[in-house]
Write an enzyme that holds these catalytic residues in place. Structure first.
Site, PDB file in Angstrom:
ATOM      1  N   TYR A  65       0.859  -1.184   0.000  1.00 10.88           N
ATOM      2  CA  TYR A  65       0.000   0.000   0.000  1.00 10.88           C
ATOM      3  C   TYR A  65       0.892   1.229   0.000  1.00 10.88           C
ATOM      4  O   TYR A  65       1.885   1.285   0.727  1.00 10.88           O
ATOM      5  CB  TYR A  65      -0.898  -0.001   1.240  1.00 10.88           C
ATOM      6  CG  TYR A  65      -1.749   1.245   1.410  1.00 10.88           C
ATOM      7  CD1 TYR A  65      -2.788   1.527   0.532  1.00 10.88           C
ATOM      8  CD2 TYR A  65      -1.502   2.132   2.463  1.00 10.88           C
ATOM      9  CE1 TYR A  65      -3.571   2.666   0.696  1.00 10.88           C
ATOM     10  CE2 TYR A  65      -2.293   3.273   2.636  1.00 10.88           C
ATOM     11  CZ  TYR A  65      -3.322   3.531   1.747  1.00 10.88           C
ATOM     12  OH  TYR A  65      -4.101   4.660   1.916  1.00 10.88           O
ATOM     13  N   ASP A  82       9.211   2.721  -0.136  1.00 12.45           N
ATOM     14  CA  ASP A  82       8.169   3.398   0.624  1.00 12.45           C
ATOM     15  C   ASP A  82       8.317   2.949   2.079  1.00 12.45           C
ATOM     16  O   ASP A  82       7.885   1.865   2.458  1.00 12.45           O
ATOM     17  CB  ASP A  82       6.785   3.055   0.068  1.00 12.45           C
ATOM     18  CG  ASP A  82       5.672   3.788   0.818  1.00 12.45           C
ATOM     19  OD1 ASP A  82       5.987   4.474   1.812  1.00 12.45           O
ATOM     20  OD2 ASP A  82       4.499   3.671   0.407  1.00 12.45           O
ATOM     21  N   LYS A 126       4.088   8.765   9.057  1.00  8.97           N
ATOM     22  CA  LYS A 126       3.880   8.131  10.370  1.00  8.97           C
ATOM     23  C   LYS A 126       4.903   8.591  11.427  1.00  8.97           C
ATOM     24  O   LYS A 126       4.815   9.709  11.885  1.00  8.97           O
ATOM     25  CB  LYS A 126       3.801   6.613  10.213  1.00  8.97           C
ATOM     26  CG  LYS A 126       2.634   6.254   9.250  1.00  8.97           C
ATOM     27  CD  LYS A 126       2.171   4.857   9.259  1.00  8.97           C
ATOM     28  CE  LYS A 126       0.852   4.733   8.500  1.00  8.97           C
ATOM     29  NZ  LYS A 126       0.934   4.230   7.143  1.00  8.97           N
TER      30      LYS A 126
HETATM   31  C1  LIG Z   1       0.308   4.810   5.799  1.00 13.60           C
HETATM   32  C2  LIG Z   1       1.058   4.575   4.538  1.00 13.60           C
HETATM   33  C3  LIG Z   1       0.981   5.461   3.441  1.00 13.60           C
HETATM   34  C4  LIG Z   1       0.028   6.613   3.432  1.00 13.60           C
HETATM   35  O1  LIG Z   1       0.313   7.550   4.417  1.00 13.60           O
HETATM   36  P1  LIG Z   1      -0.861   8.591   4.850  1.00 13.60           P
HETATM   37  O2  LIG Z   1      -0.177   9.487   5.829  1.00 13.60           O
HETATM   38  O3  LIG Z   1      -1.945   7.749   5.437  1.00 13.60           O
HETATM   39  O4  LIG Z   1      -1.281   9.291   3.616  1.00 13.60           O
HETATM   40  C5  LIG Z   1       1.797   5.233   2.353  1.00 13.60           C
HETATM   41  N1  LIG Z   1       2.643   4.199   2.323  1.00 13.60           N
HETATM   42  C6  LIG Z   1       2.749   3.328   3.342  1.00 13.60           C
HETATM   43  C7  LIG Z   1       3.735   2.206   3.266  1.00 13.60           C
HETATM   44  C8  LIG Z   1       1.951   3.479   4.479  1.00 13.60           C
HETATM   45  O5  LIG Z   1       2.036   2.603   5.471  1.00 13.60           O
END
Ligand SMILES: *Cc1c(COP(=O)(O)O)cnc(C)c1O
Length: 433
Positions: free
Chosen positions: A145, A240, A268
């Site tokens: 994701y 990511d 995060k």
């Molecule tokens: C949470 C997450 C996102 C999105 O971040 P948001 O602050 O919710 O937009 C993108 N990539 C990864 C791997 C994530 O865990």
């Protein structure tokens, strides 16, 4: 019985204001029993709801709160910052401090650009990769994701189609078709894709520690091969690390596996509970961003003082307290307690763990790719989730969500929680198996 009347009533009210009653879909508790809990307060490893219940929290706001709720150092730095004003739309010393702390303690980054969410970070990273390479195609992996970025809300096309189809309405087919989706843990699929399309591919993006669809543990060799192939074909590698960054170590998965990605995205933990994201890389790559380069990216509230203060207090504390080995040790001992029980009882289950992330799977074998997860087993998770809530333990409300352990979780918290989880497994999976 768990008293949930107030949460139920507030959720009914929320449905008047918000689609589905929420501002982010999984919060609606669609995959688990009962209404979502309205949390009014958090302290350390615990959250407290509007009905007066307390829960040991393994969700930790989906990962950012690696120091637990309302950590005194974050709160006091935020108070101090707040008194001077919340945003100026100008550079600030706090921004410099966080930029320095990160770039000086992370071997794989020269420069960083702060944004306000993980999604924004990934969106900007994809544009940067396309801008730098002059190519349009992006490769992603099933089960990873990357936020709700148009180009990445894509799954593999049906049948023999190479190019992706979108997983949300509102994404143009033409855009989805610029994304190729591959299975994780599959070197051959990668080779086949590169043999045909390498010269059109701008970037390969991966969660090096995929933690949004279960915790899909990757073989380091798979990630190293990915890096090797990217170099060979002039494709940029984007890690990511919105979850794994500052979670599996200060240098995240890049540091853990000793792999230099071209661009790393953060979110995060980097904001310590405030809305922050970032993307980073070598000076060579980052100089392509405006105003230095021709890839445009901007943000009204980017690097605002409150965001920088929470991020700084969090990352500084993680470094100063040498948090990572302790977090890992605590998590491993918690996981062992549950795994031993599962093995003794012969349950079709197990726990996958990396650093302070864990995930309960309902199969004996280690799961490395999305298609190895049996979706029908999520009924089991639903029952376990409900039992744990009644036992004052809060897990993310879906069997695909991972659990997080913070520095605030004590040995006693974890020993007791492991006992409760074993009991829930006994009740749901049967004691006499
Ligand atoms: C949470 C997450 C996102 C999105 O971040 P948001 O602050 O919710 O937009 C993108 N990539 C990864 C791997 C994530 O865990």
């Amino acid at each position: 019985m768990l008293q949930r009347d107030k949460s139920a009533q507030l959720f009914e009210e929320a449905k008047r204001y918000f689609p589905g009653g929420v501002n982010s879909p999984v919060r609606a508790f669609k995959s688990v029993e009962g209404p979502p809990l309205f949390i009014k307060r958090g302290a350390g490893s615990y959250i407290h709801d509007e009905d007066g219940n307390s829960f040991l929290d393994f969700c930790c706001s989906w990962g950012p709160l690696i120091l637990g709720h309302a950590h005194p150092k974050i709160i006091s730095f935020l108070h101090e910052t707040l008194d001077k004003g919340t945003s100026f739309g100008t550079p600030s010393v706090l921004g410099n401090q966080l930029g320095k702390l990160i770039t000086e303690n992370h071997r794989y980054i020269d420069q960083i650009r702060f944004v306000s969410s993980g999604t924004e970070a990934v969106m900007s990273a994809v544009r940067l990769a396309r801008g730098v390479t002059g190519k349009d195609y992006i490769v992603k992996f099933e089960g990873c994701y990357h936020g709700h970025v148009d180009s990445l809300m894509v799954k593999a096309g049906s049948g023999l189609a190479t190019f992706g189809t979108s997983t949300s309405a509102g994404i143009p087919k033409e855009l989805a078709e610029l994304t190729i989706v591959l299975p994780l843990d599959d070197d051959e699929a990668l080779d086949a894709c590169l043999a045909e399309h390498a010269e059109k591919i701008a970037a390969i993006i991966i969660e090096p520690v995929p933690a949004n669809n279960g915790l899909l543990l990757q073989r380091p060799e798979f990630l190293r091969n990915l890096k090797k192939k990217c170099v060979a074909h002039g494709i940029l590698l984007i890690f990511d690390e919105v979850i794994s960054g500052f979670r599996v170590g200060f240098e995240g998965a890049a540091g853990l596996y000793n792999i230099q990605p071209d661009i790393i995205t953060f979110g995060k933990i980097i904001g310590g509970g405030m809305p922050v994201g970032a993307f980073a890389g070598s000076r060579e790559i980052m100089k392509n961003i405006a105003p230095e380069g021709n890839v445009y990216q901007a943000g009204t509230l980017s690097a605002n003082p409150m965001a920088m203060a929470a991020g700084y207090a969090t990352l500084k504390e993680l470094l100063d307290s040498k948090a990572y080995p302790k977090l890992e040790k605590k998590t491993v001992s918690f996981v062992h307690q549950i795994e031993n029980h599962i093995r003794k009882k012969g349950f079709d289950a197990g726990i996958q763990q990396l650093g302070s992330i864990f995930w309960l799977r309902f199969s004996k074998e280690t799961i490395r790719a999305a298609d190895q997860i049996d979706g029908s087993k999520m009924e089991i998770f639903k029952k376990i989730h409900s039992k744990l809530l009644h036992d004052n333990i809060y897990m993310g409300p879906s069997g695909y969500e991972v659990g997080f352990i913070s520095t605030a979780h004590t040995e006693e918290d974890l020993t007791l929680a492991a006992e409760k989880i074993c009991r829930a497994l006994d009740e749901v999976l049967g004691q006499n198996v």
